[in-house]
Motif scaffolding. Structure first.
Motif, PDB file in Angstrom:
ATOM      1  N   PHE A 217     102.052  88.322  47.848  1.00 34.01           N
ATOM      2  CA  PHE A 217     102.747  89.250  48.749  1.00 34.01           C
ATOM      3  C   PHE A 217     104.154  88.744  49.060  1.00 34.01           C
ATOM      4  O   PHE A 217     105.137  89.476  48.930  1.00 34.01           O
ATOM      5  CB  PHE A 217     101.944  89.427  50.048  1.00 34.01           C
ATOM      6  N   GLY A 218     104.247  87.492  49.471  1.00 29.45           N
ATOM      7  CA  GLY A 218     105.552  86.934  49.796  1.00 29.45           C
ATOM      8  C   GLY A 218     106.441  86.792  48.577  1.00 29.45           C
ATOM      9  O   GLY A 218     107.646  87.085  48.631  1.00 29.45           O
ATOM     10  N   ARG A 219     105.868  86.358  47.462  1.00 30.59           N
ATOM     11  CA  ARG A 219     106.654  86.133  46.249  1.00 30.59           C
ATOM     12  C   ARG A 219     107.255  87.439  45.746  1.00 30.59           C
ATOM     13  O   ARG A 219     108.374  87.452  45.214  1.00 30.59           O
ATOM     14  CB  ARG A 219     105.779  85.503  45.167  1.00 30.59           C
ATOM     15  N   PHE A 220     106.544  88.550  45.901  1.00 26.19           N
ATOM     16  CA  PHE A 220     107.059  89.844  45.434  1.00 26.19           C
ATOM     17  C   PHE A 220     108.405  90.154  46.077  1.00 26.19           C
ATOM     18  O   PHE A 220     109.362  90.550  45.393  1.00 26.19           O
ATOM     19  CB  PHE A 220     106.052  90.950  45.754  1.00 26.19           C
ATOM     20  N   PHE A 221     108.491  89.988  47.385  1.00 27.84           N
ATOM     21  CA  PHE A 221     109.727  90.334  48.091  1.00 27.84           C
ATOM     22  C   PHE A 221     110.815  89.288  47.885  1.00 27.84           C
ATOM     23  O   PHE A 221     111.994  89.622  47.720  1.00 27.84           O
ATOM     24  CB  PHE A 221     109.425  90.534  49.575  1.00 27.84           C
TER      25      PHE A 221
END
Length: 274
Positions: A217-221
Motif C-alpha cells: 500500500f505504501g510503496r504504491f504511492f
C-alpha cells in the motif's frame, strides 16, 4: 550554493572499499535475523532451522534483487556488462529480493517439514524492519529520490541538515522518497509487532499477509513520487504494478482463507506438530 554530499565509502583499505550501502544493508539483515530467531523459539520453530533457512535465502535474495533490477535496465547493462556485479553502486530491487526469498522459504520449509505460513509470519516483521533500515543505504548513494523540490519545502519538513544536503542531487533539491518509505516501513514494523502477540487476533499466515498489504500500500504511492522507477514498456512503473497486485492479492487471500478454512490455526499456537 555548493552543497557537499556525504561520502558513500565507509572504510578504505588500499584498493578495497567498504561502502555505507553495504554496511547499512548488513546491519538491517543482522538485526532482522536476531529478532526472527528469538520469535522462532517462542513459536516452537527450531532457531537452527530458521538460521539455516536464512543462510539459504540471503544469497538468493541478493541475486534476485540484482537480477530484477538488471533485467529492467538491460539496455544500460548490456552496454556496460562490468557494472552488472557492481552492487555497491546501488541498483537492488526490493521486490526482486522478496520474490526470490519467498521461493526459497517455500522450498526449504517443504523439504524440512516446517509450517510455511508460520515461518513467513515469524520473518515478516523483521523483513520490513530490514527494509526500513536498508533505505538509508539508498540515502548514502543518493538514489531512490523523488522530483525536484525547494530548499524551503525540505526545511519545512524539519529535517536534519545532513538529510537536506544529501537531497541536493543533479543541481536541484529532491523529494526524500527514501525517507518516506523508511518511515512507512518502520511504522509498519511497530504496528505489526504491537499486534502480533494479541491473543486470537491472527491466524497463521495473517501476520505475513498484513506485512505484504502494508508494504504494498505504501510503496504504491511512494513509487509514484520517484523519478528513478523501473519502467515496463516505458509506460508503467513496475513496482507500482506489483504493489497493486500484492495488495489486492494479500487482502483477497486473507478473506478467502478466513471464509473457506475453519481449521486455521492461531498464530500464537505456534508449531503444534513439534
Amino acid at each position: 550554493m555548493l552543497v557537499a554530499a556525504l561520502n558513500p565509502i565507509a572504510l578504505k583499505f588500499g584498493p578495497f572499499e567498504i561502502h555505507w550501502y553495504g554496511v547499512i544493508i548488513a546491519t538491517g539483515v543482522v538485526l532482522a535475523v536476531v529478532l526472527a530467531m528469538r520469535e522462532a523459539d517462542r513459536r516452537q520453530v527450531s532457531s537452527d532451522d530458521l538460521f539455516n533457512l536464512i543462510l539459504w535465502s540471503l544469497p538468493f535474495a541478493l541475486i534476485g534483487a540484482r537480477l530484477y533490477y538488471v533485467l529492467f535496465e538491460w539496455p544500460y547493462y548490456a552496454a556496460h556488462p562490468g557494472e552488472i556485479i557492481a552492487i555497491w553502486h546501488g541498483g537492488m530491487a526490493i521486490y526482486g529480493s522478496l520474490i526470490a526469498a519467498a521461493i526459497v522459504f517455500y522450498v526449504f520449509c517443504r523439504r524440512h517439514q516446517l509450517p510455511v505460513w508460520l515461518v513467513l509470519d515469524i520473518a515478516a516483521p523483521t523483513v520490513i524492519l530490514g527494509q526500513g533500515i536498508g533505505r538509508w543505504g539508498n540515502f548514502m548513494n543518493q538514489e531512490a529520490f523523488g522530483a525536484q523540490t525547494s530548499l524551503t519545502f525540505l526545511q519545512g519538513l524539519h529535517l536534519p541538515n545532513f538529510i537536506i544536503q544529501q537531497m541536493f542531487i543533479n543541481r536541484a533539491y529532491r523529494q526524500p522518497t527514501f525517507l518516506y518509505e523508511s518511515v512507512w516501513d518502520l511504522l509498519g514494523f511497530v504496528v505489526i509487532m504491537s499486534l502480533r502477540h494479541r491473543k486470537g487476533l491472527f491466524k497463521q499466515g495473517e501476520v505475513f499477509l498484513l506485512y505484504v498489504s502494508w508494504y504494498a500500500f505504501g510503496r504504491f504511492f511512494i513509487e509514484g513520487m520517484r523519478t528513478d522507477s523501473l519502467m515496463l514498456f516505458n509506460l508503467l512503473r513496475v513496482s507500482q504494478l506489483l504493489s497493486l497486485i500484492f495488495f489486492i492479492g494479500a487482502i483477497g487471500l486473507w478473506i478467502w482463507r478466513r471464509y473457506n478454512d475453519p481449521l486455521l490455526v492461531d498464530y500464537l499456537a505456534g508449531n503444534q506438530k513439534k
